[in-house]
Design an enzyme around this catalytic site. Structure first.
Site, PDB file in Angstrom:
ATOM      1  N   ASP A 212      32.723  14.095  28.598  1.00 20.99           N
ATOM      2  CA  ASP A 212      33.274  14.204  29.946  1.00 20.99           C
ATOM      3  C   ASP A 212      33.525  12.784  30.466  1.00 20.99           C
ATOM      4  O   ASP A 212      32.621  11.942  30.440  1.00 20.99           O
ATOM      5  CB  ASP A 212      32.298  14.938  30.857  1.00 20.99           C
ATOM      6  CG  ASP A 212      32.828  15.082  32.271  1.00 20.99           C
ATOM      7  OD1 ASP A 212      33.530  16.070  32.537  1.00 20.99           O
ATOM      8  OD2 ASP A 212      32.527  14.199  33.105  1.00 20.99           O
ATOM      9  N   ASN A 220      41.837   8.148  39.404  1.00 22.69           N
ATOM     10  CA  ASN A 220      42.973   8.804  40.055  1.00 22.69           C
ATOM     11  C   ASN A 220      43.106   8.369  41.509  1.00 22.69           C
ATOM     12  O   ASN A 220      44.213   8.084  41.988  1.00 22.69           O
ATOM     13  CB  ASN A 220      42.807  10.325  39.996  1.00 22.69           C
ATOM     14  CG  ASN A 220      43.453  10.938  38.761  1.00 22.69           C
ATOM     15  OD1 ASN A 220      44.392  10.384  38.206  1.00 22.69           O
ATOM     16  ND2 ASN A 220      42.936  12.067  38.326  1.00 22.69           N
ATOM     17  N   HIS A 225      47.721   9.083  40.331  1.00 22.65           N
ATOM     18  CA  HIS A 225      47.698  10.087  39.264  1.00 22.65           C
ATOM     19  C   HIS A 225      48.494   9.659  38.027  1.00 22.65           C
ATOM     20  O   HIS A 225      48.160  10.065  36.909  1.00 22.65           O
ATOM     21  CB  HIS A 225      48.229  11.425  39.791  1.00 22.65           C
ATOM     22  CG  HIS A 225      47.257  12.103  40.718  1.00 22.65           C
ATOM     23  ND1 HIS A 225      46.170  12.809  40.265  1.00 22.65           N
ATOM     24  CD2 HIS A 225      47.202  12.156  42.083  1.00 22.65           C
ATOM     25  CE1 HIS A 225      45.491  13.288  41.289  1.00 22.65           C
ATOM     26  NE2 HIS A 225      46.092  12.907  42.406  1.00 22.65           N
ATOM     27  N   ASP A 229      46.960   9.810  34.392  1.00 28.30           N
ATOM     28  CA  ASP A 229      47.563  10.472  33.231  1.00 28.30           C
ATOM     29  C   ASP A 229      47.702   9.511  32.062  1.00 28.30           C
ATOM     30  O   ASP A 229      47.450   9.873  30.902  1.00 28.30           O
ATOM     31  CB  ASP A 229      48.949  11.020  33.596  1.00 28.30           C
ATOM     32  CG  ASP A 229      48.878  12.249  34.494  1.00 28.30           C
ATOM     33  OD1 ASP A 229      47.766  12.801  34.651  1.00 28.30           O
ATOM     34  OD2 ASP A 229      49.917  12.642  35.037  1.00 28.30           O
ATOM     35  N   ASP A 255      39.335  16.403  32.165  1.00 27.85           N
ATOM     36  CA  ASP A 255      38.801  15.151  31.622  1.00 27.85           C
ATOM     37  C   ASP A 255      37.716  15.442  30.597  1.00 27.85           C
ATOM     38  O   ASP A 255      36.763  14.665  30.447  1.00 27.85           O
ATOM     39  CB  ASP A 255      38.266  14.254  32.739  1.00 27.85           C
ATOM     40  CG  ASP A 255      37.184  14.932  33.571  1.00 27.85           C
ATOM     41  OD1 ASP A 255      36.946  16.140  33.360  1.00 27.85           O
ATOM     42  OD2 ASP A 255      36.584  14.259  34.435  1.00 27.85           O
TER      43      ASP A 255
END
Length: 335
Positions: A212, A220, A225, A229, A255
Site C-alpha cells: 500500500d 495527490n 492528480h 497518476d 494505491d
C-alpha cells in the site's frame, strides 16, 4: 451439373472448415470436370508484385508446384484477366512469349479470378494441360462456382480472424489496468489459483506480498492528480522491472499492489523468503521518483508479506493474511 457433383460439393462444404481442406477437395473435382492435368489456386499480392501457387493438384505429367512464386505481370493469369480471355487451348499461339508457359509446358489453360465481396482480387482458380483440351460450358460454370465458394471461405476465415483478434484485445483490456498497464485485480485473482495449484503439486510454499503506497493522498493533494497518476505509473514500471518472470504482479486498488510467487519447500526457509520478499519490494519502491515536472522523495510503501502452505490455505485466505500483515507494517511505520 450432375447430382453426384452437387452431392460432393455439399459434402465438402459440410465437412471442411479450413481453406486448404475445402480447396483440395474442389481441385480434385475440378480436375474431373475439366479433364485437365493440373488444377491450382493462386494468391496475388495486394500490391500486384507476385503471384503464389497456394494449393495445386497434379495428376499426370504436368507439375504446377505449390509454393511457386512468379512476378504477377508475367503470368498467364494476368494476361487472361486483362484480355478477358478465360480459356484457350493454344497457349503457344496466343501467348507464345510467356516463359512460364513454356517452362511448364502449358498448352491448354483456363482461369477465373477469385474476388472478395469488396471487389478486390484475391487470386485465381486455374486448370492447365500439356495437351489440347476442349472446355465445356458446364466446366466453365463449375470453375466460376468454385471460385465463388473459395472466396466465401476466405472471407469467413478473415472474419473469424478479426473476431479472434477483437476478442483477444477485449480480453487483454479487461485484464489490464488502464493507467499503469499492469494486470488488474481481475487478472490477479484469476492467476492466483493457478499459482497455488502448481505450488501444491511441487510441495512448495507460496509467497504473497500486499503493498500500500503510504502518503499517496498527500502526493495527490500537494502536486495534483496528474503527478499522482505519473507517480503510480512510475511505481508500476519499477515493479515490472523488479519482479521475477514467474511472479504474479498486479494493481488491485487505487494505491495497492500485489506480488506473489512460489517459495521454498521448507517452512523455515519459506518464512525467511517472505521477509526477503518484503525487503526486496520495499527497496524497489523506496527512493527518488523523477517525474516530468518534479522529483518526489518517497519514503516507501507499507508491505505485508506472508508465506503460506497452498495445501492448507486458499488464495483468498492468503490475501487476507498479507493484507493484515500490511496494516501491521503500516502501524509500525507510523510509530
Amino acid at each position: 451439373m450432375s447430382d453426384n457433383l452437387i452431392e460432393r460439393i455439399s459434402s465438402a462444404l459440410e465437412s471442411e472448415y479450413t481453406l486448404e481442406g475445402l480447396v483440395r477437395q474442389l481441385l480434385e473435382m475440378l480436375e474431373l470436370v475439366t479433364n485437365m492435368e493440373s488444377t491450382y489456386l493462386t494468391r496475388v499480392e495486394p500490391d500486384g508484385s507476385q503471384q503464389h501457387i497456394l494449393f495445386s493438384r497434379n495428376s499426370r505429367h504436368m507439375q504446377i508446384p505449390e509454393g511457386l512464386s512468379v512476378p504477377w505481370g508475367d503470368t498467364l493469369c494476368k494476361r487472361a484477366l486483362d484480355e478477358g480471355r478465360r480459356y484457350t487451348c493454344d497457349v503457344a499461339g496466343i501467348w507464345g512469349d510467356s516463359e512460364a508457359a513454356k517452362a511448364l509446358g502449358i498448352t491448354t489453360y483456363v482461369s477465373t479470378p477469385v474476388r472478395l465481396a469488396d471487389g478486390s482480387l484475391y487470386g485465381t482458380l486455374c486448370a492447365a494441360s500439356s495437351e489440347q483440351r476442349e472446355l465445356s460450358e458446364r466446366s466453365e460454370q463449375v470453375l466460376q462456382l468454385f471460385a465463388q465458394l473459395i472466396a466465401q471461405q476466405i472471407q469467413n476465415e478473415q472474419l473469424m480472424k478479426k473476431l479472434q483478434q477483437a476478442n483477444a484485445a477485449l480480453t487483454t483490456s479487461s485484464y489490464t489496468d488502464d493507467l499503469t498497464g499492469l494486470p488488474n485485480r481481475r487478472a490477479v485473482f484469476d492467476q492466483l489459483p493457478q499459482l497455488f495449484t502448481r505450488a501444491k503439486l511441487d510441495a512448495r510454499y507460496v509467497l504473497v506480498a500486499f503493498a500500500d503506497l503510504d502518503d499517496f493522498k498527500q502526493i495527490n493533494d500537494v502536486y495534483g492528480h496528474d503527478a499522482g497518476d505519473e507517480f503510480l505509473c512510475a511505481v508500476g514500471e519499477r515493479l515490472k522491472a523488479g519482479v521475477r518472470y514467474d511472479e504474479i504482479l498486479g494493481r488491485v486498488g487505487g494505491d495497492e499492489f500485489i506480488v506473489a510467487g512460489a517459495g521454498p519447500t521448507d517452512y523455515a526457509d519459506a518464512q525467511d523468503a517472505a521477509r526477503a520478499f518484503k525487503t526486496r519490494l520495499a527497496s524497489l519502491l523506496t527512493g527518488d521518483y523523477k517525474l516530468h515536472s518534479l522529483t518526489i522523495k518517497y519514503g516507501g510503501p507499507s508491505i505485508g508479506a506472508v508465506a503460506v502452505n497452498p495445501g492448507d490455505v486458499s488464495p483468498d485466505m492468503a490475501l487476507r493474511a498479507a493484507d493484515e500483515a500490511m496494516y501491521q507494517d503500516k502501524k509500525t511505520r507510523r510509530r
